[in-house]
Write an enzyme that holds these catalytic residues in place. Structure first.
Site: not given
Lengths: 569, 191
Positions: A50, A112-113, A162, A476
């Site tokens: 993502e 969940f999640q 949802k 760097m």
């Protein structure tokens, strides 16, 4: 017409002009993915992480000036977007992120999640929403796009439970867009007469003026106005990193980049100037150095769309809170016609000194330099490609050795300095500008943070060229260790994969370059293929990006590259 | 709360949309920008969709205009005023539970209530609850005077303030009504 929340969401995206979105499905966003089949005009690009989706949306927005869209599921999907949101926030890039959320009844139960995504993203978004009914969706989506692109742009997140995606609500196309009610959100317009008069008077009196042009020039579309002001009043222009492209770098009044790794002439000029005109930039510590000694002899004018940036880091004499294009449009008819020959001669002397130190003018060593790679890439692409750099030495070399002529052709993570940004952002940029040549210029370190998107580039056959400047070091960081940590190279050497074999595993053509005389052929090879190509440039680890203003130093107190014959200090 | 007298206090009042999470946004902003909040109170106004947040900020090193500009960047913040820049009245309310288990203590408390804008609002067998409503300095002075008597518990509202005269802080805006007749303002108090 009764539609589900998911359908309403997609209908609204289409009406906001969205053509492509970058995302990754999962449980809590599945109703929206399921509805996508009904809207084939809305292209979805499946990423591999993502974070890649957020950077692609960002690259899309930077290259096009439109709002980029990314989409992810709840919990881990949403938290993976956070780095991309923070990147967009720091660089004022308008993106809209859509995340699934657990069903309304489960919110707050550690389902969940489940993650409190509006809470997590609060400090890294311009605004965010948790949508609690399908009927709200059109209002929220329209507001989100308006907020993302207006004023000082920034990321906006919409969190959709949802069961809101499956809930039915009335949606009437003819009622879209709904009327905005944003009582606390006003976009600044122009300057007052007093402010303009005060600014003109300072310009009239100035003998050593300089314009500092930032990202805001491009976001407000003031490229032409900037150039006219510079030419009419004979004022040289220096650019911030994100300001590259605000004025053609071949223009005699354009001096190039200022700041920590900017051109010495620009930094000297800022410290010596009697008038600073800061346009759409925010006096970041990377461009000011020590604030106490910054531009000590100058009066200062600051035109900025975000009122909270005025007098934040640098106290100014005239602060104008407004849209740059509008303000410069007001200022131009009043701008005094001037030229500053003596001042320009002084600047030319500084530039001459830099040219004597320029490594490309005297290097004859065996090993390949990053500076040579970027310089030759610039030459071979006629200086006309969109380059998307990652973060590190190669990024500063790109800024120094790839002069840009057009706005929105140099994309990089300036404010947050997000390693891993370059490659996915280049994919996003290519979707925004399919007819332009796009090069991701990355280091071996940053590329490995998001290289999973090679699969995305292959799956979508994205015509993006990847130039890896591989010195098998975090270059760097290595440079800082060399200067400030007694050459203790703690955790910076890298044992890397064979990048060409890696490309092969993804069925992506590749080439390895170890000598300067191979660069041209490699670039030509990359350009001959329509699709992703990876070129690995094996460069010297010892290369240093000069000049360098050590953090906290006075801006003109730079570590310079010695002239030929001078001793290394 | 017990900052030295020399520090500079700014009182800022913000009208905010009465929507979920708005207080969180305000507080998060102060923490993010490293502003030191002395007190913060929030309550509804006479309009159900608008709440008013009053903040006292310890800002010797801070420019109140800068803070106001930052607050105003929050989309749900409708109006911001630096109240302490102009003529204003301010009030802080404290409830103090003190020991009044002997006559002397009770007399001291009663006497203090005569001299300050305070009163006893609850009298128990051994303790009393005293209410004072006044400027912060006066509230603090009063609390100091009560200390020898024996303070057991204390609660304060933090400062609320209002500009004097005809200057008002208000907004004309009416809440968004969705197509199904629902409004964006939630029924209960929800900042």
């Amino acid at each position: 017409m009764q539609l589900t929340g998911a359908e309403i969401l997609l209908e609204c995206l289409i009406r906001e002009g969205v053509e492509v979105m970058f995302g990754y499905p999962g449980g809590a966003i599945l109703p929206t993915y399921d509805a996508m089949a009904k809207y084939p005009q809305l292209k979805h690009v499946l990423v591999r992480h993502e974070q890649g989706a957020s950077h692609m949306a960002d690259g899309y927005a930077r290259a096009s000036g439109r709002v980029g869209v990314c989409i992810a599921t709840s919990g881990p999907g949403a938290t993976n977007l956070v780095t991309g949101l923070a990147t967009a926030m720091m660089d004022s890039v308008g993106i809209v992120a859509i995340t699934g959320q657990v069903a309304r009844g489960s919110i707050g139960t550690d389902a969940f999640q489940e993650t409190d995504v509006t809470g997590v993203t609060l400090p890294v978004t311009k605004h965010n929403y948790l949508v609690m009914s399908a009927a709200e969706i059109p209002y929220v989506v329209h507001e989100a796009f308006y907020i993302a692109k207006s004023g000082r742009p920034g990321p906006v997140l919409i969190d959709v439970p949802k069961d809101v995606q499956t809930e039915k609500a009335e949606f009437n196309v003819e009622n879209y867009p709904p009327r905005l009610k944003l009582p606390g959100y006003q976009v600044p317009k122009g300057a007052s007469d007093e402010e303009l008069q005060a600014a003109v008077e300072l310009i009239r009196q100035a003998k050593k003026p300089i314009i500092l042009a930032g990202h805001g020039i491009m976001m407000s579309g003031a490229v032409q106005e900037l150039r006219e002001l510079s030419e009419v009043s004979g004022i040289p222009v220096t650019l911030t990193l994100l300001g590259k492209g605000a004025m053609p770098e071949s223009h005699p009044l354009c001096l190039g980049m200022m700041g920590m790794h900017g051109h010495a002439a620009c930094n000297n000029a800022i410290q010596d100037a009697d008038l600073i005109i800061a346009l759409g930039m925010r006096f970041d510590d990377r461009v000011t150095g020590n604030l106490k000694t910054y531009a000590p002899h100058s009066k200062k004018i600051h035109v900025e769309i975000d009122a909270s940036e005025i007098n934040k880091n640098v106290k100014v004499d005239v602060g104008i809170n407004g849209d740059l294009r509008t303000v410069l449009g007001q200022l131009l008819p009043m701008a005094p016609h001037k030229s500053h020959a003596e001042w320009m001669n002084q600047i030319r002397d500084w530039q001459e000194d830099s040219s004597e130190r320029e490594i490309l003018n005297h290097y004859s060593g065996e090993g390949l330099l990053g500076a040579q790679v970027i310089n030759d890439l610039w030459r071979c692409t006629d200086g006309n490609a969109i380059t998307v750099s990652d973060v590190g030495q190669h990024q500063m070399l790109e800024a120094q050795y790839y002069p840009h002529q057009r706005p929105q052709t140099m994309l990089t993570s300036g404010g947050l300095g997000t390693m891993g940004f370059g490659f996915p952002a280049a994919i996003g940029a290519k979707f925004a500008k399919p007819d332009e040549e796009v090069w991701a210029v990355v280091g071996d370190g940053g590329f490995q943070m998001t290289l999973a998107e090679l699969a995305t580039a292959r799956q979508e056959n994205v015509d993006v060229k990847i130039a890896i400047l591989n010195n098998s070091f975090l270059g760097m960081v290595r440079q800082w260790q060399e200067f400030f940590y007694d050459e203790r190279y703690q955790s910076t050497p890298m044992v890397n994969p064979d990048f060409c074999k890696l490309a092969e595993a993804y069925s992506i053509p590749s080439m390895r370059v170890t000598r300067r005389d191979e660069i041209e052929e490699a670039v030509a090879y990359a350009r001959s293929i329509k699709g992703p190509v990876l070129i690995e440039f094996v460069i010297l680890a010892e290369e240093i990006v000069y000049p360098m203003v050590p953090a906290g130093n006075d801006l003109n107190n730079m570590i310079r590259r010695p002239k030929p014959g001078e001793n290394q200090s | 709360m017990n900052a030295p007298q020399s520090s500079k206090k700014h009182i800022i009042a913000a009208l905010v949309e009465n929507k979920p999470g708005v207080l969180n946004r305000v507080v998060s902003l102060f923490r993010r920008r490293n502003f030191n909040v002395d007190s913060l109170t929030v309550g509804r106004t006479h309009k159900a969709h608008i709440s008013r947040v009053t903040m006292v900020i310890d800002g010797a090193r801070l420019n109140p205009r800068q803070m106001a500009a930052n607050l105003y960047k929050l989309v749900n913040v409708v109006d911001v005023k630096v109240i302490s820049e102009g003529l204003h009245v301010e009030r802080d309310l404290a409830l103090v539970k003190v020991r009044t288990d002997d006559v002397e203590s009770y007399n001291t408390v009663a006497e203090l209530c005569e001299r300050y804008p305070a009163r006893i609002i609850d009298m128990g067998p051994e303790v009393a609850i005293v209410e004072i409503t006044a400027r912060t300095e006066l509230v603090e002075e009063f609390i100091e005077k009560l200390k020898p008597v024996g303070i057991i518990e204390i609660v304060r509202t933090g400062v609320i303030a209002m500009g004097r005269g005809k200057r008002i802080q208000d907004t004309e805006y009416e809440p968004q009504v969705f197509e199904n007749g629902q409004t964006a303002t939630v029924e209960r108090f929800s900042v």
